[in-house]
Design a protein around this motif. Structure first.
Motif, PDB file in Angstrom:
ATOM      1  N   TYR A 228       0.889  -1.171   0.000  1.00  0.00           N
ATOM      2  CA  TYR A 228       0.000   0.000   0.000  1.00  0.00           C
ATOM      3  C   TYR A 228       0.919   1.212   0.000  1.00  0.00           C
ATOM      4  O   TYR A 228       1.672   1.429   0.958  1.00  0.00           O
ATOM      5  CB  TYR A 228      -0.879  -0.024   1.244  1.00  0.00           C
ATOM      6  N   MET A 256      -1.323  -1.018  -4.174  1.00  0.00           N
ATOM      7  CA  MET A 256      -2.340   0.022  -4.213  1.00  0.00           C
ATOM      8  C   MET A 256      -1.663   1.377  -4.003  1.00  0.00           C
ATOM      9  O   MET A 256      -0.756   1.501  -3.171  1.00  0.00           O
ATOM     10  CB  MET A 256      -3.382  -0.216  -3.116  1.00  0.00           C
ATOM     11  N   GLU A 287      -7.661   2.377   6.366  1.00  0.00           N
ATOM     12  CA  GLU A 287      -7.565   1.771   5.036  1.00  0.00           C
ATOM     13  C   GLU A 287      -6.316   0.910   4.901  1.00  0.00           C
ATOM     14  O   GLU A 287      -6.350  -0.159   4.263  1.00  0.00           O
ATOM     15  CB  GLU A 287      -7.624   2.857   3.970  1.00  0.00           C
ATOM     16  N   GLU A 288      -5.220   1.343   5.497  1.00  0.00           N
ATOM     17  CA  GLU A 288      -4.015   0.514   5.441  1.00  0.00           C
ATOM     18  C   GLU A 288      -4.200  -0.782   6.222  1.00  0.00           C
ATOM     19  O   GLU A 288      -3.797  -1.865   5.765  1.00  0.00           O
ATOM     20  CB  GLU A 288      -2.817   1.304   5.958  1.00  0.00           C
ATOM     21  N   SER A 290      -7.023  -2.251   6.827  1.00  0.00           N
ATOM     22  CA  SER A 290      -7.952  -3.059   6.056  1.00  0.00           C
ATOM     23  C   SER A 290      -7.233  -3.774   4.911  1.00  0.00           C
ATOM     24  O   SER A 290      -7.542  -4.943   4.593  1.00  0.00           O
ATOM     25  CB  SER A 290      -9.082  -2.202   5.504  1.00  0.00           C
ATOM     26  N   PHE A 291      -6.300  -3.097   4.307  1.00  0.00           N
ATOM     27  CA  PHE A 291      -5.455  -3.711   3.272  1.00  0.00           C
ATOM     28  C   PHE A 291      -4.702  -4.905   3.846  1.00  0.00           C
ATOM     29  O   PHE A 291      -4.672  -5.993   3.243  1.00  0.00           O
ATOM     30  CB  PHE A 291      -4.482  -2.664   2.717  1.00  0.00           C
TER      31      PHE A 291
END
Length: 297
Positions: A228, A256, A287-288, A290-291
């Motif tokens: 990420y 990503m 978000e990280e 979740s990645f």
């Protein structure tokens, strides 16, 4: 003009202290403080954080702090790392030797020692060696990408004398935050004085070997973990993120790219994600993680 290390350290400390003023250890976090992982005293200490109810090995983040290779330690990153632990991770937060007192490759050697320590002590601290992720920002993102290249490339490991535990610990995912990655370009164009401070002694001792050692992106291969790659609208290293994403994508690595903030949001600067008072930091860190969750669960 010669890079003024002491002024840089002083200015960074003032900024970081202001950012984190009033923050405390969350009530639900258990922390293990000042664990020695190596032989270099205060530079080789680490903390570990996880939620108090954790009783078994769980997904784990090893964080590599930033600071221009010349500043920073685990105390500066404690609140950010405990915030990550709130998301269901065990988090390893460590200090490493800084330049110019400890020039290249001292920081990289200390990171290697941390990984060896983690491999040997995982069970004691609820670390799942099958679910290891890494975060790194600024200089820490450069160091993270370089160390992960050591883990994934036998050819790159030949350039170093340290024993890398590539057969004992595998990183499943990494978040590279506001980093710089093409270090030969940086050196050729003299665009990062802290990096020159970090690398100068090694260049004077063996220029050819050092230039090859810092060219980690040359050795990245398909075994590099999913990444990420994050930057922000007013990050002074903003232009370094997309080329790193493109490089990994071209090599077939799952990755990503994310640019946070918009024009006019001048508070969305370098390593904004460390400022836990920002809503955008919460979103980024969510978000990280979740990645990571999508890969290690």
């Amino acid at each position: 003009m010669k890079f003024d290390v002491e002024k840089f350290r002083k200015d960074c400390k003032i900024s970081d202290t202001k950012r984190d003023a009033g923050l405390t250890t969350p009530d639900n976090i258990l922390r293990y403080n000042d664990i020695s992982y190596g032989k270099y005293g205060k530079y080789n200490l680490l903390d570990i954080y996880h939620q108090k109810e954790v009783t078994a090995p769980q997904k784990t983040i090893i964080d590599i702090h930033g600071g221009g290779w010349t500043y920073g330690d685990k105390d500066v990153y404690q609140y950010y790392c405990m915030d990550l632990a709130q998301r269901g991770f065990t988090v390893v937060n460590f200090s490493y030797r800084l330049a110019p007192e400890n020039p290249f490759p001292a920081a990289l050697e200390d990171i290697n020692t941390v990984f060896i320590w983690v491999a040997e002590n995982a069970c004691t601290y609820h670390i799942d060696l099958d679910k290891i992720c890494v975060t790194g920002d600024s200089a820490g993102a450069q160091l993270a990408s370089q160390y992960l290249t050591l883990l994934c490339s036998a050819e790159y490991r030949k350039l170093f004398s340290m024993q890398v535990p590539f057969d004992k610990i595998a990183v499943k995912a990494v978040a590279l935050n506001c980093g710089r990655y093409d270090m030969n370009y940086c050196l050729e164009n003299k665009i990062d004085d802290p990096f020159l401070t970090y690398i100068d002694k090694a260049l004077s001792e063996d220029r050819e070997l050092t230039l090859e050692r810092i060219n980690a992106i040359k050795y990245i291969n398909k075994n590099f973990p999913p990444a990420y790659i994050m930057t922000s609208e007013y990050d002074f290293l903003k232009e370094d993120a997309k080329p790193m994403y493109d490089l990994l994508h071209q090599k077939g690595i799952s990755c990503m790219y994310k640019l946070y903030g918009k024009e006019g949001d001048d508070y969305m600067g370098h390593v904004f994600h460390l400022n836990l008072r920002l809503e955008e930091a919460r979103v980024c860190n969510d978000e990280e993680c979740s990645f990571f969750d999508g890969i290690v669960q």
